[in-house]
Design a protein around this motif. Structure first.
Motif, PDB file in Angstrom:
ATOM      1  N   GLY A 150     -34.554 -23.443  18.433  1.00 56.31           N
ATOM      2  CA  GLY A 150     -34.796 -22.006  18.341  1.00 56.31           C
ATOM      3  C   GLY A 150     -33.828 -21.336  17.392  1.00 56.31           C
ATOM      4  O   GLY A 150     -34.200 -20.425  16.641  1.00 56.31           O
ATOM      5  N   GLN A 151     -32.587 -21.792  17.407  1.00 57.20           N
ATOM      6  CA  GLN A 151     -31.587 -21.240  16.482  1.00 57.20           C
ATOM      7  C   GLN A 151     -31.991 -21.562  15.049  1.00 57.20           C
ATOM      8  O   GLN A 151     -31.906 -20.710  14.172  1.00 57.20           O
ATOM      9  CB  GLN A 151     -30.201 -21.807  16.796  1.00 57.20           C
ATOM     10  N   ALA A 152     -32.457 -22.774  14.824  1.00 53.54           N
ATOM     11  CA  ALA A 152     -32.872 -23.163  13.476  1.00 53.54           C
ATOM     12  C   ALA A 152     -34.074 -22.325  13.030  1.00 53.54           C
ATOM     13  O   ALA A 152     -34.134 -21.865  11.890  1.00 53.54           O
ATOM     14  CB  ALA A 152     -33.196 -24.646  13.432  1.00 53.54           C
ATOM     15  N   CYS A 175     -33.319 -18.736  11.946  1.00 48.67           N
ATOM     16  CA  CYS A 175     -32.676 -18.573  10.636  1.00 48.67           C
ATOM     17  C   CYS A 175     -33.653 -18.072   9.575  1.00 48.67           C
ATOM     18  O   CYS A 175     -33.236 -17.409   8.630  1.00 48.67           O
ATOM     19  CB  CYS A 175     -32.052 -19.891  10.189  1.00 48.67           C
ATOM     20  N   VAL A 176     -34.945 -18.357   9.720  1.00 49.88           N
ATOM     21  CA  VAL A 176     -35.916 -17.950   8.701  1.00 49.88           C
ATOM     22  C   VAL A 176     -36.058 -16.421   8.637  1.00 49.88           C
ATOM     23  O   VAL A 176     -35.856 -15.832   7.574  1.00 49.88           O
ATOM     24  CB  VAL A 176     -37.273 -18.654   8.922  1.00 49.88           C
ATOM     25  N   PRO A 177     -36.390 -15.739   9.749  1.00 49.84           N
ATOM     26  CA  PRO A 177     -36.500 -14.272   9.630  1.00 49.84           C
ATOM     27  C   PRO A 177     -35.166 -13.598   9.339  1.00 49.84           C
ATOM     28  O   PRO A 177     -35.124 -12.585   8.627  1.00 49.84           O
ATOM     29  CB  PRO A 177     -37.067 -13.825  10.979  1.00 49.84           C
ATOM     30  N   VAL A 178     -34.078 -14.156   9.851  1.00 43.49           N
ATOM     31  CA  VAL A 178     -32.766 -13.588   9.565  1.00 43.49           C
ATOM     32  C   VAL A 178     -32.474 -13.709   8.075  1.00 43.49           C
ATOM     33  O   VAL A 178     -31.974 -12.770   7.450  1.00 43.49           O
ATOM     34  CB  VAL A 178     -31.669 -14.270  10.411  1.00 43.49           C
ATOM     35  N   LEU A 213     -26.864 -18.875  21.681  1.00 41.35           N
ATOM     36  CA  LEU A 213     -27.014 -19.924  20.680  1.00 41.35           C
ATOM     37  C   LEU A 213     -28.055 -19.528  19.641  1.00 41.35           C
ATOM     38  O   LEU A 213     -27.828 -19.675  18.441  1.00 41.35           O
ATOM     39  CB  LEU A 213     -27.400 -21.238  21.361  1.00 41.35           C
ATOM     40  N   VAL A 214     -29.188 -19.003  20.086  1.00 45.19           N
ATOM     41  CA  VAL A 214     -30.218 -18.550  19.146  1.00 45.19           C
ATOM     42  C   VAL A 214     -29.684 -17.390  18.299  1.00 45.19           C
ATOM     43  O   VAL A 214     -29.957 -17.299  17.105  1.00 45.19           O
ATOM     44  CB  VAL A 214     -31.512 -18.177  19.892  1.00 45.19           C
ATOM     45  N   ALA A 215     -28.871 -16.525  18.897  1.00 55.33           N
ATOM     46  CA  ALA A 215     -28.316 -15.377  18.179  1.00 55.33           C
ATOM     47  C   ALA A 215     -27.314 -15.788  17.101  1.00 55.33           C
ATOM     48  O   ALA A 215     -26.996 -14.980  16.225  1.00 55.33           O
ATOM     49  CB  ALA A 215     -27.652 -14.415  19.162  1.00 55.33           C
ATOM     50  N   THR A 216     -26.824 -17.017  17.138  1.00 52.86           N
ATOM     51  CA  THR A 216     -25.893 -17.455  16.090  1.00 52.86           C
ATOM     52  C   THR A 216     -26.573 -17.589  14.732  1.00 52.86           C
ATOM     53  O   THR A 216     -25.900 -17.826  13.729  1.00 52.86           O
ATOM     54  CB  THR A 216     -25.202 -18.792  16.443  1.00 52.86           C
ATOM     55  N   ALA A 217     -27.885 -17.415  14.691  1.00 55.05           N
ATOM     56  CA  ALA A 217     -28.589 -17.496  13.411  1.00 55.05           C
ATOM     57  C   ALA A 217     -28.048 -16.480  12.409  1.00 55.05           C
ATOM     58  O   ALA A 217     -27.888 -16.793  11.228  1.00 55.05           O
ATOM     59  CB  ALA A 217     -30.090 -17.298  13.610  1.00 55.05           C
ATOM     60  N   PRO A 266     -24.867 -14.858  12.240  1.00 57.91           N
ATOM     61  CA  PRO A 266     -23.572 -15.209  11.643  1.00 57.91           C
ATOM     62  C   PRO A 266     -23.627 -16.485  10.813  1.00 57.91           C
ATOM     63  O   PRO A 266     -22.956 -16.598   9.800  1.00 57.91           O
ATOM     64  CB  PRO A 266     -22.632 -15.353  12.838  1.00 57.91           C
ATOM     65  N   TYR A 267     -24.459 -17.433  11.222  1.00 57.92           N
ATOM     66  CA  TYR A 267     -24.608 -18.674  10.439  1.00 57.92           C
ATOM     67  C   TYR A 267     -25.101 -18.346   9.036  1.00 57.92           C
ATOM     68  O   TYR A 267     -24.546 -18.822   8.043  1.00 57.92           O
ATOM     69  CB  TYR A 267     -25.588 -19.606  11.162  1.00 57.92           C
TER      70      TYR A 267
END
Length: 140
Positions: A9-11, A14-17, A62-66, A68-69
Motif C-alpha cells: 500500500g505504501q508503494a 507513492c504514485v498519487p503523491v 506506514l502507508v503515510a510514509t509515501a 516523506p519518501y
C-alpha cells in the motif's frame, strides 16, 4: 500478510503523491525546505510505527510514509539537477542509478518484508529496521 499489504500500500501510495509533489515542494518553499520536511515526517511516522501496539495505526502510518519518501528521494534529484558541478552526462547516470535502485528496493521490501513482519510477531517496524541494516534503498 498484513505487513506485506501495508508495504505494498505504501508503494502504491507513492504514485498519487508523486503526481502532487511539484505543488507540495512549491508550497514548502523549495526543495531544501521540502527535504527537511520529508526527513522530519519520516522520523515522526517511524516513531509512530515503533510506539504503537495497534497494527492498523502502524499500517496507516506506514502507508503515510509515501509523502516523506517521495520528498526525500525527489528533492535529492532536484539538488543533483541544480548543482553546477554535475555535467549533463553525469546527472543522467546518477539519476538513472538512483531511479533503478529505489525501484528495486521498493519491490524487494514490498515482497519480502511481509514474512519478516510475521516472524517478528506483527511488528511492522521490523521491515524498516531490516532495510536500514542492509542498506537497501541507498544509491551508493
Amino acid at each position: 500478510r498484513f505487513g506485506t499489504w501495508c508495504v505494498a500500500g505504501q508503494a502504491a501510495a507513492c504514485v498519487p503523491v508523486g503526481m502532487c509533489l511539484p505543488a507540495i515542494v512549491r508550497w514548502a518553499g523549495g526543495p531544501a525546505h521540502a527535504l527537511v520536511g520529508g526527513v522530519a515526517g519520516f522520523a515522526l511516522l517511524l516513531g509512530c510505527i515503533r510506539s504503537t501496539t495497534e497494527p492498523y495505526v502502524a499500517g496507516a502510518a506506514l502507508v503515510a510514509t509515501a509523502l516523506p519518501y517521495q520528498l526525500v528521494t525527489n528533492c535529492a534529484y532536484a539538488w543533483v539537477e541544480g548543482n553546477p558541478s554535475f555535467g549533463p552526462e553525469e546527472r543522467g547516470r546518477t539519476t538513472g542509478r538512483v531511479t533503478r535502485t529505489l525501484a528495486v528496493a521498493q519491490c524487494l521490501l514490498a515482497v519480502l518484508s511481509g514474512p519478516l513482519v510475521e516472524l517478528a510477531g506483527g511488528q511492522l517496524v521490523v521491515a524498516f529496521d531490516a532495510a536500514i541494516f542492509l542498506g537497501v534503498g541507498t544509491a551508493s
